[in-house]
Write a protein that holds these residues in place. Structure first.
Motif, PDB file in Angstrom:
ATOM      1  N   ALA A 126     -30.578  10.311 -51.561  1.00 45.99           N
ATOM      2  CA  ALA A 126     -30.759   9.828 -50.095  1.00 45.99           C
ATOM      3  C   ALA A 126     -31.561   8.710 -50.161  1.00 45.99           C
ATOM      4  N   THR A 127     -32.678   8.469 -51.015  1.00 53.28           N
ATOM      5  CA  THR A 127     -33.428   7.303 -51.364  1.00 53.28           C
ATOM      6  C   THR A 127     -32.742   6.256 -51.489  1.00 53.28           C
ATOM      7  N   ALA A 128     -31.691   6.264 -52.562  1.00 51.62           N
ATOM      8  CA  ALA A 128     -30.735   5.374 -52.948  1.00 51.62           C
ATOM      9  C   ALA A 128     -29.954   4.790 -52.142  1.00 51.62           C
ATOM     10  N   VAL A 172     -39.873   6.382 -55.397  1.00 54.44           N
ATOM     11  CA  VAL A 172     -40.256   7.718 -55.697  1.00 54.44           C
ATOM     12  C   VAL A 172     -39.645   8.765 -54.501  1.00 54.44           C
ATOM     13  N   ALA A 173     -38.958   9.648 -54.903  1.00 54.71           N
ATOM     14  CA  ALA A 173     -38.337  10.445 -53.862  1.00 54.71           C
ATOM     15  C   ALA A 173     -38.953  11.626 -53.923  1.00 54.71           C
ATOM     16  N   GLU A 194     -33.802  17.366 -56.783  1.00 55.44           N
ATOM     17  CA  GLU A 194     -34.572  15.943 -57.173  1.00 55.44           C
ATOM     18  C   GLU A 194     -33.204  15.147 -57.065  1.00 55.44           C
ATOM     19  N   LYS A 195     -32.197  15.506 -57.593  1.00 53.16           N
ATOM     20  CA  LYS A 195     -30.894  14.522 -57.409  1.00 53.16           C
ATOM     21  C   LYS A 195     -30.484  14.277 -56.128  1.00 53.16           C
ATOM     22  N   ALA A 196     -30.769  15.151 -55.051  1.00 55.48           N
ATOM     23  CA  ALA A 196     -30.389  14.948 -53.823  1.00 55.48           C
ATOM     24  C   ALA A 196     -31.367  14.110 -53.014  1.00 55.48           C
ATOM     25  N   GLU A 251     -24.073  11.015 -49.960  1.00 55.03           N
ATOM     26  CA  GLU A 251     -24.889  10.329 -48.918  1.00 55.03           C
ATOM     27  C   GLU A 251     -24.119   9.142 -48.164  1.00 55.03           C
ATOM     28  N   LEU A 252     -23.059   8.610 -49.032  1.00 51.30           N
ATOM     29  CA  LEU A 252     -22.451   7.614 -48.238  1.00 51.30           C
ATOM     30  C   LEU A 252     -21.385   8.038 -47.523  1.00 51.30           C
TER      31      LEU A 252
END
Length: 268
Positions: free
Chosen positions: A91-93, A259-260, A85-87, A117-118
């Motif tokens: 990715a969405t953020a 919502v990811a 979930e955190k991954a 992700e950055l």
């Protein structure tokens, strides 16, 4: 052979319970009973004895280190929870970050996932008090990392205190990305630790808008110290395990909810 793994005496069993609580910050009675190979009734008796000595605090269904509110765990313990979930949240953020941006990034396992992700971003400046975030981004050639000063807060692997807050007071960035132990429409983002909360407020205050990263276990929860007021949360990035009714109340405060969907749940 299984008998050899069982603590032979109450003192040994209680020492093992204390080790587990120190390692994780908070543990349920059921998990403790499984770990020390004893009944929950026996473990409850051990916990009462340890509480009398001031070594632990009893919680509903579990036990925590003294002075901890809620279920705060060690950094490693948190990292292992809701990893998929955190991954997905990270990715969405990351899609909210644009080339040329300057952002602040707070501590926590979800923020660390965002840092990964950055790595491929360019012309990005990240201001952080989180050691793990800085360590991840040290490998990113297109990201300039600015660390606050401050005193090390070991459990969160973060710098806190007046020096950290002073560094942030002089800055202005596009977005702040923060996590915590709870987020609700009533109290906004919150955390159990006052020192961490003070710097989280500073990370948010120097940003044009604040993005909260919270997996479903945090949505609707409240912890001791509020950090970002509900109306100051511009975006909430969570996963599809979050309670839809709670998300609606957060939307009513003005937050744009993203919502990811975790890998493995797509298509179900």
């Amino acid at each position: 052979m299984a008998e050899e793994n069982r603590p032979a005496f109450a003192a040994d069993r209680r020492e093992r319970i204390l080790e587990l609580v120190r390692a994780h910050g908070a543990v349920s009675l059921r998990d403790l009973a499984a770990q020390v190979h004893a009944s929950e009734v026996t473990v409850r008796r051990d916990v009462r004895a340890l509480e009398t000595e001031g070594l632990v605090d009893r919680r509903r269904g579990g036990v925590a280190l003294p002075g901890r509110m809620g279920h705060e765990q060690s950094y490693s313990g948190k990292s292992n929870q809701c990893a998929a979930e955190k991954a997905a949240i990270a990715a969405t953020a990351a899609r909210l970050v644009r080339p040329g941006d300057a952002v602040t990034l707070g501590p926590g396992s979800t923020a660390e996932a965002l840092a990964h992700e950055l790595l491929q971003h360019t012309e990005l400046t990240v201001v952080t008090n989180a050691l793990r975030v800085a360590e991840v981004l040290a490998a990113a050639p297109g990201v300039r990392v600015v660390m606050t000063g401050g005193t090390l807060h070991g459990p969160m692997r973060a710098l806190v205190g007046a020096e950290a807050q002073a560094t942030l007071a002089a800055l202005r960035v596009n977005r702040a990305f923060l996590s915590g132990n709870g987020v609700s429409a009533e109290r906004g983002l919150s955390t159990p630790d006052p020192a961490v909360a003070a710097v989280d407020r500073a990370l948010s205050s120097c940003a044009e808008e604040t993005v909260v990263l919270a997996d479903h276990t945090k949505v609707g929860a409240d912890t001791m110290v509020p950090t970002v007021a509900p109306e100051e949360i511009a975006h909430l990035v969570t996963d599809n395990g979050a309670d839809p009714e709670v998300l609606m109340t957060l939307e009513d405060t003005g937050a744009l909810v993203h919502v990811a969907v975790a890998v493995g749940e797509r298509g179900h």
